[in-house]
Design a protein around this motif. Structure first.
Motif, PDB file in Angstrom:
ATOM      1  N   LEU A  80      38.385  12.212 -34.527  1.00 23.51           N
ATOM      2  CA  LEU A  80      37.039  11.423 -34.635  1.00 23.51           C
ATOM      3  C   LEU A  80      36.444  10.611 -33.308  1.00 23.51           C
ATOM      4  O   LEU A  80      35.398  10.405 -33.156  1.00 23.51           O
ATOM      5  N   ASP A  81      37.587  10.195 -32.635  1.00 22.47           N
ATOM      6  CA  ASP A  81      37.252   9.678 -31.384  1.00 22.47           C
ATOM      7  C   ASP A  81      36.654  10.401 -30.341  1.00 22.47           C
ATOM      8  O   ASP A  81      35.859   9.955 -29.517  1.00 22.47           O
ATOM      9  N   ASN A  82      36.958  11.551 -30.364  1.00 20.45           N
ATOM     10  CA  ASN A  82      36.588  12.477 -29.324  1.00 20.45           C
ATOM     11  C   ASN A  82      35.222  13.309 -29.655  1.00 20.45           C
ATOM     12  O   ASN A  82      34.673  13.762 -28.927  1.00 20.45           O
ATOM     13  N   ALA A  83      34.750  12.841 -30.938  1.00 23.01           N
ATOM     14  CA  ALA A  83      33.328  13.481 -31.540  1.00 23.01           C
ATOM     15  C   ALA A  83      32.062  12.447 -30.779  1.00 23.01           C
ATOM     16  O   ALA A  83      32.458  11.572 -30.448  1.00 23.01           O
ATOM     17  N   VAL A  84      31.154  13.413 -30.609  1.00 18.42           N
ATOM     18  CA  VAL A  84      29.913  12.578 -30.213  1.00 18.42           C
ATOM     19  C   VAL A  84      29.420  11.794 -31.292  1.00 18.42           C
ATOM     20  O   VAL A  84      29.828  11.801 -32.433  1.00 18.42           O
ATOM     21  N   PRO A  85      28.613  10.658 -30.921  1.00 20.13           N
ATOM     22  CA  PRO A  85      28.365   9.650 -32.225  1.00 20.13           C
ATOM     23  C   PRO A  85      27.743  10.337 -33.299  1.00 20.13           C
ATOM     24  O   PRO A  85      26.781  11.212 -33.420  1.00 20.13           O
ATOM     25  N   PHE A  86      28.242  10.216 -34.465  1.00 18.67           N
ATOM     26  CA  PHE A  86      28.089  10.734 -35.786  1.00 18.67           C
ATOM     27  C   PHE A  86      28.217  12.107 -36.016  1.00 18.67           C
ATOM     28  O   PHE A  86      27.627  12.905 -36.850  1.00 18.67           O
ATOM     29  N   GLU A  87      28.899  12.735 -35.157  1.00 17.59           N
ATOM     30  CA  GLU A  87      29.209  14.194 -35.353  1.00 17.59           C
ATOM     31  C   GLU A  87      30.147  14.465 -36.447  1.00 17.59           C
ATOM     32  O   GLU A  87      31.206  13.552 -36.425  1.00 17.59           O
ATOM     33  N   ASP A  88      29.868  15.251 -37.339  1.00 11.84           N
ATOM     34  CA  ASP A  88      30.797  15.613 -38.420  1.00 11.84           C
ATOM     35  C   ASP A  88      31.850  16.377 -38.106  1.00 11.84           C
ATOM     36  O   ASP A  88      31.549  17.728 -38.225  1.00 11.84           O
ATOM     37  N   VAL A  89      33.180  15.942 -37.723  1.00 12.03           N
ATOM     38  CA  VAL A  89      34.219  16.974 -37.610  1.00 12.03           C
ATOM     39  C   VAL A  89      34.975  17.050 -38.738  1.00 12.03           C
ATOM     40  O   VAL A  89      36.136  17.478 -38.575  1.00 12.03           O
TER      41      VAL A  89
END
Length: 222
Positions: A80-89
């Motif tokens: 979650l921390d490494n995702a871009v803002p509001f990227e659904d991982v």
């Protein structure tokens, strides 16, 4: 397959539990953390409410297994921390664990992103939005990701979102997805209202599962 899924499946086999159960429990822990940590993000969301009965303790794990559960939680937080803002991982991973449960099907991330770009950002298409069968929040996250990409934090701060799902496990994941990204990137929505209700029988009478109103929403009420 991601390392998180591989480790979740291995741990599920060790515990004798479905992998989906493990994944749900990781989000139960994250949801409890968000509810308990309201003061930490009060500058973003001055008004937060939730049903305390839905903040559930975990059981069914041996003491020796809790360390591994925490290790999986750390792996999830890192993604979650490494995702871009509001990227659904989350959604695509969760979809692989469903195995036809209750006929549920999660919207693939590429499709949710394409739909969001087609509809336009919240600023372009209207600031009040709803997703009555949100699942893990794929379409909501796609919408917010596109809104953030087009208009940044200011565009997100005008969004008033109402979401719902009949499955409490799914609505908890959707709530965590939106709130985690919002808090981490300091990009609060104007308001997020979450329901865990039957759309046919009690949508209008069921109290919110979770609700958060940002500084912008509070200011506009005054």
């Amino acid at each position: 397959m991601s390392n998180l899924l591989k480790n979740t499946n291995a741990f599920a086999d060790h515990c004798g539990l479905p992998a989906r159960h493990i994944f749900d429990d990781l989000f139960t822990l994250l949801y409890s953390h968000i509810c308990a940590g309201k003061k930490e993000y009060q500058h973003l969301y001055p008004a937060v409410s939730y049903d305390a009965r839905k903040v559930q303790p975990l059981d069914g794990y041996r003491d020796a297994d809790r360390d591994e559960l925490m290790r999986l939680l750390v792996m999830l937080i890192a993604e979650l921390d490494n995702a871009v803002p509001f990227e659904d991982v989350v959604t695509d991973k969760y979809g692989t664990l469903l195995q036809g449960d209750s006929g549920q099907f999660m919207t693939p991330t590429p499709l949710s992103n394409a739909v969001s770009e087609f509809l336009g950002s919240a600023r372009e298409g209207g600031n009040k939005r709803a997703e009555p069968s949100c699942g893990t929040g794929a379409l909501v996250m796609g919408d917010l990701r596109h809104t953030y990409a087009v208009g940044g934090k200011d565009a997100v701060s005008h969004v008033d979102y109402s979401i719902n799902d009949l499955d409490q496990r799914l609505v908890r994941i959707a709530t965590v997805q939106v709130m985690y990204h919002s808090i981490r990137h300091e990009a609060p929505l104007k308001r997020l209202v979450v329901h865990n209700a039957d759309l046919i029988r009690n949508y209008d009478t069921s109290p919110p599962f979770f609700a958060a109103t940002s500084w912008r929403g509070v200011l506009e009420i005054i």
